[in-house]
Design a protein around this motif. Sequence first.
Motif, PDB file in Angstrom:
ATOM      1  N   THR A 228       8.696 -10.083  -0.896  1.00 20.96           N
ATOM      2  CA  THR A 228       9.730  -9.090  -1.182  1.00 20.96           C
ATOM      3  C   THR A 228       9.729  -7.943  -0.178  1.00 20.96           C
ATOM      4  O   THR A 228      10.752  -7.665   0.470  1.00 20.96           O
ATOM      5  CB  THR A 228       9.560  -8.532  -2.613  1.00 20.96           C
ATOM      6  OG1 THR A 228       9.570  -9.608  -3.541  1.00 20.96           O
ATOM      7  CG2 THR A 228      10.685  -7.566  -2.933  1.00 20.96           C
TER       8      THR A 228
ATOM      9  N   GLY B 208      18.690  -3.906  -0.770  1.00 17.76           N
ATOM     10  CA  GLY B 208      17.734  -4.724  -0.030  1.00 17.76           C
ATOM     11  C   GLY B 208      17.069  -5.775  -0.906  1.00 17.76           C
ATOM     12  O   GLY B 208      16.882  -6.921  -0.487  1.00 17.76           O
ATOM     13  N   LEU B 209      16.707  -5.407  -2.121  1.00 18.07           N
ATOM     14  CA  LEU B 209      16.056  -6.353  -3.039  1.00 18.07           C
ATOM     15  C   LEU B 209      16.993  -7.487  -3.428  1.00 18.07           C
ATOM     16  O   LEU B 209      16.570  -8.643  -3.569  1.00 18.07           O
ATOM     17  CB  LEU B 209      15.580  -5.609  -4.289  1.00 18.07           C
ATOM     18  CG  LEU B 209      14.374  -4.686  -4.091  1.00 18.07           C
ATOM     19  CD1 LEU B 209      14.198  -3.765  -5.293  1.00 18.07           C
ATOM     20  CD2 LEU B 209      13.101  -5.496  -3.863  1.00 18.07           C
TER      21      LEU B 209
ATOM     22  N   PHE C 215      11.469   2.961  -4.685  1.00 21.08           N
ATOM     23  CA  PHE C 215      11.286   1.506  -4.633  1.00 21.08           C
ATOM     24  C   PHE C 215      10.845   0.972  -5.990  1.00 21.08           C
ATOM     25  O   PHE C 215      11.306  -0.091  -6.431  1.00 21.08           O
ATOM     26  CB  PHE C 215      10.242   1.154  -3.571  1.00 21.08           C
ATOM     27  CG  PHE C 215      10.039  -0.327  -3.409  1.00 21.08           C
ATOM     28  CD1 PHE C 215      10.858  -1.070  -2.576  1.00 21.08           C
ATOM     29  CD2 PHE C 215       9.035  -0.997  -4.107  1.00 21.08           C
ATOM     30  CE1 PHE C 215      10.694  -2.441  -2.426  1.00 21.08           C
ATOM     31  CE2 PHE C 215       8.860  -2.366  -3.978  1.00 21.08           C
ATOM     32  CZ  PHE C 215       9.697  -3.089  -3.123  1.00 21.08           C
TER      33      PHE C 215
ATOM     34  N   TYR D  30      17.475   0.630  -1.815  1.00 24.67           N
ATOM     35  CA  TYR D  30      16.437  -0.367  -2.091  1.00 24.67           C
ATOM     36  C   TYR D  30      16.975  -1.507  -2.957  1.00 24.67           C
ATOM     37  O   TYR D  30      16.597  -2.675  -2.762  1.00 24.67           O
ATOM     38  CB  TYR D  30      15.236   0.287  -2.767  1.00 24.67           C
ATOM     39  CG  TYR D  30      14.326   1.002  -1.807  1.00 24.67           C
ATOM     40  CD1 TYR D  30      13.810   0.368  -0.681  1.00 24.67           C
ATOM     41  CD2 TYR D  30      13.957   2.337  -2.016  1.00 24.67           C
ATOM     42  CE1 TYR D  30      12.985   1.022   0.197  1.00 24.67           C
ATOM     43  CE2 TYR D  30      13.116   3.000  -1.147  1.00 24.67           C
ATOM     44  CZ  TYR D  30      12.639   2.339  -0.035  1.00 24.67           C
ATOM     45  OH  TYR D  30      11.807   2.986   0.855  1.00 24.67           O
TER      46      TYR D  30
ATOM     47  N   VAL E  55      17.155 -10.379  -0.813  1.00 25.34           N
ATOM     48  CA  VAL E  55      15.999 -11.251  -0.544  1.00 25.34           C
ATOM     49  C   VAL E  55      16.394 -12.699  -0.843  1.00 25.34           C
ATOM     50  O   VAL E  55      16.903 -12.997  -1.933  1.00 25.34           O
ATOM     51  CB  VAL E  55      14.794 -10.847  -1.413  1.00 25.34           C
ATOM     52  CG1 VAL E  55      13.631 -11.807  -1.201  1.00 25.34           C
ATOM     53  CG2 VAL E  55      14.362  -9.422  -1.084  1.00 25.34           C
TER      54      VAL E  55
ATOM     55  N   SER F 132      15.756  -1.882   4.611  1.00 26.84           N
ATOM     56  CA  SER F 132      16.015  -0.800   3.662  1.00 26.84           C
ATOM     57  C   SER F 132      14.923   0.260   3.742  1.00 26.84           C
ATOM     58  O   SER F 132      15.201   1.471   3.642  1.00 26.84           O
ATOM     59  CB  SER F 132      16.098  -1.343   2.231  1.00 26.84           C
ATOM     60  OG  SER F 132      17.193  -2.209   2.083  1.00 26.84           O
TER      61      SER F 132
ATOM     62  N   ASN G 146      10.893  -8.611   3.392  1.00 28.66           N
ATOM     63  CA  ASN G 146      12.331  -8.829   3.488  1.00 28.66           C
ATOM     64  C   ASN G 146      13.145  -7.563   3.235  1.00 28.66           C
ATOM     65  O   ASN G 146      14.344  -7.521   3.548  1.00 28.66           O
ATOM     66  CB  ASN G 146      12.757  -9.917   2.494  1.00 28.66           C
ATOM     67  CG  ASN G 146      12.485 -11.308   3.001  1.00 28.66           C
ATOM     68  OD1 ASN G 146      13.227 -11.850   3.819  1.00 28.66           O
ATOM     69  ND2 ASN G 146      11.386 -11.908   2.548  1.00 28.66           N
ATOM     70  N   VAL G 147      12.506  -6.550   2.660  1.00 23.89           N
ATOM     71  CA  VAL G 147      13.200  -5.292   2.375  1.00 23.89           C
ATOM     72  C   VAL G 147      12.935  -4.255   3.478  1.00 23.89           C
ATOM     73  O   VAL G 147      13.348  -3.109   3.362  1.00 23.89           O
ATOM     74  CB  VAL G 147      12.766  -4.748   0.990  1.00 23.89           C
ATOM     75  CG1 VAL G 147      13.504  -3.482   0.600  1.00 23.89           C
ATOM     76  CG2 VAL G 147      13.030  -5.790  -0.090  1.00 23.89           C
TER      77      VAL G 147
ATOM     78  N   TYR H 252      12.932  -1.713  -8.016  1.00 27.37           N
ATOM     79  CA  TYR H 252      12.311  -2.995  -8.347  1.00 27.37           C
ATOM     80  C   TYR H 252      12.413  -3.266  -9.849  1.00 27.37           C
ATOM     81  O   TYR H 252      12.705  -4.386 -10.281  1.00 27.37           O
ATOM     82  CB  TYR H 252      10.854  -2.982  -7.909  1.00 27.37           C
ATOM     83  CG  TYR H 252      10.139  -4.301  -8.103  1.00 27.37           C
ATOM     84  CD1 TYR H 252      10.367  -5.365  -7.225  1.00 27.37           C
ATOM     85  CD2 TYR H 252       9.231  -4.487  -9.145  1.00 27.37           C
ATOM     86  CE1 TYR H 252       9.716  -6.574  -7.390  1.00 27.37           C
ATOM     87  CE2 TYR H 252       8.581  -5.687  -9.317  1.00 27.37           C
ATOM     88  CZ  TYR H 252       8.829  -6.735  -8.440  1.00 27.37           C
ATOM     89  OH  TYR H 252       8.187  -7.936  -8.612  1.00 27.37           O
TER      90      TYR H 252
END
Length: 305
Positions: A207, A180-181, A100, A177, A184, A214, A210-211, A104
Amino acid sequence: MKRKKLTRGNTIRRSTRHWFPLFLGPVVAAFAIGFVWPFIQGIYLSFCQFKLIKDAKPLGMDNLFGNYLRAFKDASFTHAFWYTAMYAVVSLVLINVLAFAVAYALTQSIKGSNIFRTVFFMPNLIGGIVLGYIWSMIFDGILSKFATSIVMDSKYGFWGLIILMCWQQIGYMMIIYIAGLQAVPEDMMEAARIDGASKSQTLFKVTIPNVMPSITICMFLSLTNGFKLFDQNLALTAGQPIITQPGGTMIKTTEMLALNIYTTYYNNNVNAHGTAQAKAVIFFILVAGLGLAQLAYTRRKEVQQ
């Protein structure tokens, strides 16, 4: 008498009903032959004594669960279970936190992010056996300076497996991930900035919630992969080092559940095959139960968001 008007939707539905057995049939047949039948046969064999499947003989009613009792009484199996559980928890946390963090960082519009994504993902393309032997040579080369090796100390074997799996799987989880990011909603991020939320507040309040889909997928994959690990364990340590208990039982200190089942099956003991099959059934129930429990827990978190 009114004739029913044919529409494009009705035509598609009728064609689907007519042709779906032709396309779905081979898939169902392959699933039944490749999974359902072997699974049923495996459960049956766990109640049998055999060397060859065709010679399998069910245990008597007075000893129907004999293979399962031998499995639970096997000290090496108990050790492999707790060793695997500890490994699965540590690897789950490290792989997901690091994956993650990398994802990120790579979604913050840094230069060369596509190159970094490719580099991080590439180890996942290498087979487990090959990775095990590569890292075995790396670790032995480093540890030789301290007059030891990866198979001479169980703590080296444990952390060696952790490093190997992190190196292999972080890139794969990173891709999930990143997806998923990138999904958002931008309006939520903009609203957080307008309200004066700091980066850490935005991360934990906007964040990460909402992830969660994932996170659910990655945790499930990390957990099940941790318990099912076999080829890397075989290539890196083969379960060594070995210790002998006071009763004479030999335990491979870095042997995980899948490798323990494999070792038991190829034991020369006449009861070994049936006991290994019982261990495999227990192994399936364990992994399936933990995986479903984790999915249920994390999916509740998704609903709450």
